[in-house]
Design a protein around this motif. Structure first.
Motif, PDB file in Angstrom:
ATOM      1  N   LYS A 230       0.841  -1.209   0.000  1.00  0.00           N
ATOM      2  CA  LYS A 230       0.000   0.000   0.000  1.00  0.00           C
ATOM      3  C   LYS A 230       0.870   1.250   0.000  1.00  0.00           C
ATOM      4  CE  LYS A 230      -3.810  -2.415   0.759  1.00  0.00           C
ATOM      5  NZ  LYS A 230      -4.881  -2.511  -0.228  1.00  0.00           N
ATOM      6  N   PRO A 231       0.355   2.329  -0.564  1.00  0.00           N
ATOM      7  CA  PRO A 231       1.089   3.591  -0.460  1.00  0.00           C
ATOM      8  C   PRO A 231       1.265   3.972   1.019  1.00  0.00           C
ATOM      9  CG  PRO A 231      -1.106   3.934  -1.435  1.00  0.00           C
ATOM     10  CD  PRO A 231      -0.910   2.455  -1.284  1.00  0.00           C
ATOM     11  N   ALA A 232       2.332   4.691   1.288  1.00  0.00           N
ATOM     12  CA  ALA A 232       2.719   4.958   2.684  1.00  0.00           C
ATOM     13  C   ALA A 232       1.557   5.459   3.551  1.00  0.00           C
ATOM     14  CB  ALA A 232       3.879   5.947   2.713  1.00  0.00           C
ATOM     15  N   HIS A 233       0.714   6.337   3.007  1.00  0.00           N
ATOM     16  CA  HIS A 233      -0.333   6.941   3.859  1.00  0.00           C
ATOM     17  C   HIS A 233      -1.445   5.948   4.208  1.00  0.00           C
ATOM     18  CE1 HIS A 233      -2.104   7.437  -0.164  1.00  0.00           C
ATOM     19  NE2 HIS A 233      -3.264   7.510   0.444  1.00  0.00           N
ATOM     20  N   GLN A 234      -1.476   4.785   3.521  1.00  0.00           N
ATOM     21  CA  GLN A 234      -2.516   3.799   3.856  1.00  0.00           C
ATOM     22  C   GLN A 234      -1.998   2.673   4.733  1.00  0.00           C
ATOM     23  OE1 GLN A 234      -4.108   2.370   0.154  1.00  0.00           O
ATOM     24  NE2 GLN A 234      -5.019   4.341  -0.358  1.00  0.00           N
TER      25      GLN A 234
ATOM     26  N   VAL B 177     -12.996  -3.765  -9.381  1.00  0.00           N
ATOM     27  CA  VAL B 177     -12.511  -4.227 -10.686  1.00  0.00           C
ATOM     28  C   VAL B 177     -11.562  -3.229 -11.333  1.00  0.00           C
ATOM     29  CG1 VAL B 177     -14.478  -5.724 -11.176  1.00  0.00           C
ATOM     30  CG2 VAL B 177     -14.605  -3.302 -11.778  1.00  0.00           C
ATOM     31  N   VAL B 178     -10.995  -2.348 -10.510  1.00  0.00           N
ATOM     32  CA  VAL B 178     -10.075  -1.366 -11.072  1.00  0.00           C
ATOM     33  C   VAL B 178      -8.753  -2.062 -11.400  1.00  0.00           C
ATOM     34  CG1 VAL B 178      -8.861   0.809 -10.653  1.00  0.00           C
ATOM     35  CG2 VAL B 178     -11.151   0.442  -9.701  1.00  0.00           C
ATOM     36  N   LYS B 179      -8.352  -1.973 -12.674  1.00  0.00           N
ATOM     37  CA  LYS B 179      -7.128  -2.645 -13.108  1.00  0.00           C
ATOM     38  C   LYS B 179      -5.930  -2.023 -12.383  1.00  0.00           C
ATOM     39  CE  LYS B 179      -5.385  -4.491 -17.461  1.00  0.00           C
ATOM     40  NZ  LYS B 179      -3.975  -4.473 -17.104  1.00  0.00           N
ATOM     41  N   ASP B 180      -4.958  -2.872 -12.047  1.00  0.00           N
ATOM     42  CA  ASP B 180      -3.732  -2.436 -11.376  1.00  0.00           C
ATOM     43  C   ASP B 180      -3.937  -1.869  -9.969  1.00  0.00           C
ATOM     44  OD1 ASP B 180      -2.062  -3.168 -13.494  1.00  0.00           O
ATOM     45  OD2 ASP B 180      -2.470  -1.272 -14.548  1.00  0.00           O
ATOM     46  N   ALA B 181      -5.129  -2.077  -9.409  1.00  0.00           N
ATOM     47  CA  ALA B 181      -5.355  -1.588  -8.042  1.00  0.00           C
ATOM     48  C   ALA B 181      -4.464  -2.368  -7.074  1.00  0.00           C
ATOM     49  CB  ALA B 181      -6.817  -1.776  -7.657  1.00  0.00           C
ATOM     50  N   LYS B 182      -4.123  -1.736  -5.975  1.00  0.00           N
ATOM     51  CA  LYS B 182      -3.409  -2.436  -4.910  1.00  0.00           C
ATOM     52  C   LYS B 182      -4.414  -3.341  -4.198  1.00  0.00           C
ATOM     53  CE  LYS B 182       0.682  -0.413  -5.149  1.00  0.00           C
ATOM     54  NZ  LYS B 182       1.916  -1.173  -5.456  1.00  0.00           N
ATOM     55  N   LEU B 183      -4.027  -4.580  -3.974  1.00  0.00           N
ATOM     56  CA  LEU B 183      -4.976  -5.546  -3.416  1.00  0.00           C
ATOM     57  C   LEU B 183      -4.778  -5.750  -1.919  1.00  0.00           C
ATOM     58  CD1 LEU B 183      -4.892  -8.217  -6.275  1.00  0.00           C
ATOM     59  CD2 LEU B 183      -6.408  -6.235  -6.006  1.00  0.00           C
TER      60      LEU B 183
ATOM     61  N   LEU C 206      -2.503  -4.285   4.079  1.00  0.00           N
ATOM     62  CA  LEU C 206      -3.684  -4.380   4.942  1.00  0.00           C
ATOM     63  C   LEU C 206      -4.445  -5.652   4.574  1.00  0.00           C
ATOM     64  CD1 LEU C 206      -5.030  -0.706   4.730  1.00  0.00           C
ATOM     65  CD2 LEU C 206      -4.257  -1.856   6.824  1.00  0.00           C
ATOM     66  N   GLY C 207      -5.052  -6.281   5.574  1.00  0.00           N
ATOM     67  CA  GLY C 207      -5.894  -7.440   5.317  1.00  0.00           C
ATOM     68  C   GLY C 207      -7.172  -7.010   4.632  1.00  0.00           C
ATOM     69  N   LEU C 208      -7.680  -5.869   5.037  1.00  0.00           N
ATOM     70  CA  LEU C 208      -8.866  -5.281   4.419  1.00  0.00           C
ATOM     71  C   LEU C 208      -8.676  -3.771   4.490  1.00  0.00           C
ATOM     72  CD1 LEU C 208     -11.647  -6.086   3.218  1.00  0.00           C
ATOM     73  CD2 LEU C 208     -12.577  -6.054   5.534  1.00  0.00           C
ATOM     74  N   SER C 209      -8.751  -3.127   3.320  1.00  0.00           N
ATOM     75  CA  SER C 209      -8.557  -1.678   3.268  1.00  0.00           C
ATOM     76  C   SER C 209      -9.646  -0.959   4.038  1.00  0.00           C
ATOM     77  CB  SER C 209      -8.646  -1.192   1.814  1.00  0.00           C
ATOM     78  OG  SER C 209      -7.570  -1.659   1.091  1.00  0.00           O
ATOM     79  N   SER C 210      -9.336   0.248   4.409  1.00  0.00           N
ATOM     80  CA  SER C 210     -10.290   1.026   5.176  1.00  0.00           C
ATOM     81  C   SER C 210     -11.583   1.236   4.368  1.00  0.00           C
ATOM     82  CB  SER C 210      -9.595   2.328   5.565  1.00  0.00           C
ATOM     83  OG  SER C 210     -10.267   3.403   5.052  1.00  0.00           O
TER      84      SER C 210
ATOM     85  N   SER D  30     -21.565   5.589  10.592  1.00  0.00           N
ATOM     86  CA  SER D  30     -20.992   4.414   9.954  1.00  0.00           C
ATOM     87  C   SER D  30     -19.489   4.688   9.861  1.00  0.00           C
ATOM     88  CB  SER D  30     -21.616   4.262   8.577  1.00  0.00           C
ATOM     89  OG  SER D  30     -20.980   3.261   7.844  1.00  0.00           O
ATOM     90  N   VAL D  31     -18.745   4.093  10.754  1.00  0.00           N
ATOM     91  CA  VAL D  31     -17.350   4.504  10.954  1.00  0.00           C
ATOM     92  C   VAL D  31     -16.404   3.615  10.140  1.00  0.00           C
ATOM     93  CG1 VAL D  31     -15.529   4.667  12.723  1.00  0.00           C
ATOM     94  CG2 VAL D  31     -17.824   5.553  13.188  1.00  0.00           C
ATOM     95  N   GLU D  32     -15.394   4.254   9.594  1.00  0.00           N
ATOM     96  CA  GLU D  32     -14.386   3.518   8.824  1.00  0.00           C
ATOM     97  C   GLU D  32     -13.644   2.524   9.700  1.00  0.00           C
ATOM     98  OE1 GLU D  32     -11.498   5.748   6.259  1.00  0.00           O
ATOM     99  OE2 GLU D  32     -12.813   7.345   6.955  1.00  0.00           O
ATOM    100  N   HIS D  33     -13.345   1.402   9.110  1.00  0.00           N
ATOM    101  CA  HIS D  33     -12.553   0.390   9.805  1.00  0.00           C
ATOM    102  C   HIS D  33     -11.687  -0.331   8.784  1.00  0.00           C
ATOM    103  CE1 HIS D  33     -16.568  -1.154   8.766  1.00  0.00           C
ATOM    104  NE2 HIS D  33     -16.018  -2.360   8.619  1.00  0.00           N
ATOM    105  N   GLN D  34     -10.693  -1.054   9.272  1.00  0.00           N
ATOM    106  CA  GLN D  34      -9.772  -1.786   8.397  1.00  0.00           C
ATOM    107  C   GLN D  34      -9.230  -2.972   9.185  1.00  0.00           C
ATOM    108  OE1 GLN D  34      -6.751   1.163   7.523  1.00  0.00           O
ATOM    109  NE2 GLN D  34      -5.621   0.769   9.417  1.00  0.00           N
ATOM    110  N   VAL D  35      -8.546  -3.856   8.476  1.00  0.00           N
ATOM    111  CA  VAL D  35      -7.975  -5.020   9.153  1.00  0.00           C
ATOM    112  C   VAL D  35      -6.474  -5.061   8.900  1.00  0.00           C
ATOM    113  CG1 VAL D  35      -7.964  -7.549   9.296  1.00  0.00           C
ATOM    114  CG2 VAL D  35     -10.145  -6.333   9.027  1.00  0.00           C
TER     115      VAL D  35
END
Ligand code: OGA
Ligand code: NI
Length: 353
Positions: free
Chosen positions: A29-33, A125-131, A221-225, A280-285
């Motif tokens: 992921k990019p540094a800020h994520q 389905v965004v091509k080249d997205a970070k997974l 990240l296991g799951l993005s924010s 509805s609060v942001e969360h991530q794994v």
């Protein structure tokens, strides 16, 4: 509607099992994520509230605590929730066994981005997205007309039965929670369920998440924010491994799960219905290098074919409707096309935009 993925699907679990020592670029992921771990902010309470269903169900004092949790955190853990503890353990164990099957077996259930039903390793389905560093299995549970157990795993042998048993118990809990949220907003007990379209018309999906161990957990990240698009979500967390983080101001708070508790969070539809009173609060794994993690999320959603907008009784002159009404099927489509995006998506419905 897009029918296929833009790139071949790679099982993250299979990747992790190769014993690789660095994370492939697709997952960096990019540094800020990248993950940040609890930086203590003095003054702010840093633990997600824990509520006992026996204290909050139809109890004025308890309802205040529910309200506080939903306004402040959008998340709480619930104990004495009525879901059998042994069943929680069995269903989680069954999913663990499913993910431990050879990847060729799991591939028979491979999903596509038109319905997402089945076994998958990416969202969007965004091509080249970070997974994200995870695999999942997504299935439809309610309304029962769209339930199709033949698309569910057939192994381990008991898994379908367990999904149904667990689903029924969590459905009952959701009905109680929707009533509790309604009362905590100062509405009639059945008001919110009516706005959801009625208990026999609501929707529910189950997502089993598998977060494999990761050689460089600080890079991915296991799951993005994200915020959950639906009504409410009930998460059965891993019994041993933490990982779910909730946004709290500028911090991320890792949930320390209480034994046998379920995690409840407010989705975008309840934020809309409550006219922004509930968040509805942001969360991530986040993942780790030592242990795999399994979780089960049940998404309990309003009926998908009726407009969902702020409840009239909650509107005042000072606080007019914040959001434009939208059907849940339309809303979900928007989100699925975009893929996970950190910012609470509901903001795109702001009446002022
Ligand atoms: C989700 C989710 C949290 C977890 O599936 O939407 O937020 O702990 N899961 O897996
Ligand atoms: Ni979520």
């Amino acid at each position: 509607m897009v029918a296929s993925w833009p790139e071949p699907i790679v099982s993250v679990q299979a990747l992790s099992q190769t014993g690789l020592s660095t994370v492939p670029d697709r997952y960096v992921k990019p540094a800020h994520q990248r993950p940040v771990y609890n930086s203590d902010q003095s003054g702010l309470d840093m633990e997600v509230p824990v509520l006992d269903m026996r204290d909050v169900w139809r109890k004025p004092e308890g309802l205040k605590r529910v309200r506080n949790a939903c306004e402040e955190w959008g998340f709480f853990q619930v104990v004495n929730h009525g879901v059998d503890h042994a069943l929680m353990e069995s269903v989680r164990g069954a999913w663990r066994e499913f993910f431990d099957l050879p990847v060729e077996v799991k591939r028979k259930y491979a999903n596509s981005p038109d319905t997402y039903e089945g076994y998958g390793s990416r969202i969007g389905v965004v091509k080249d997205a970070k997974l994200d560093w995870s695999d999942y299995f997504f299935l439809n549970y309610l309304p029962s007309s769209i339930r199709n157990p033949s698309k569910w795993p057939s192994q381990p042998p008991k898994i379908r039965e367990l999904i149904e048993e667990y689903g029924e118990e969590v459905r009952k809990l959701c009905e109680k929670l929707v009533e509790t949220l309604s009362e905590s907003l100062g509405l009639e007990p059945n008001h919110l369920m009516k706005a959801f379209g009625g208990e026999d018309k609501v929707g529910a999906n189950l997502r089993a998440n598998f977060y494999p161990k990761c050689p460089q957990p600080h890079l991915t990240l296991g799951l993005s924010s994200h915020s959950d698009p639906g009504g409410i979500t009930i998460v059965l967390p891993d019994e041993k491994v933490a990982g779910l983080q909730v946004r709290r101001g500028d911090c991320w708070v890792t949930i320390k799960s209480v034994p046998n508790a379920l995690i409840v969070n407010i989705g975008d539809q309840v934020q809309i219905l409550s006219n922004g009173i509930y968040k509805s609060v942001e969360h991530q794994v986040v993942v780790n290098s030592g242990m795999d993690r399994v979780s089960l999320a049940l998404f309990y959603n309003p009926r998908s074919d009726i407009p969902i907008g702020p409840v009239k009784e909650l509107l005042t002159e000072d606080r007019p409707a914040l959001y434009k009404p939208i059907r849940f099927d339309e809303y979900r489509l928007l989100i699925r096309q975009k893929g996970p995006s950190g910012k609470n998506q509901v903001d795109s419905l702001l009446a002022s935009t």
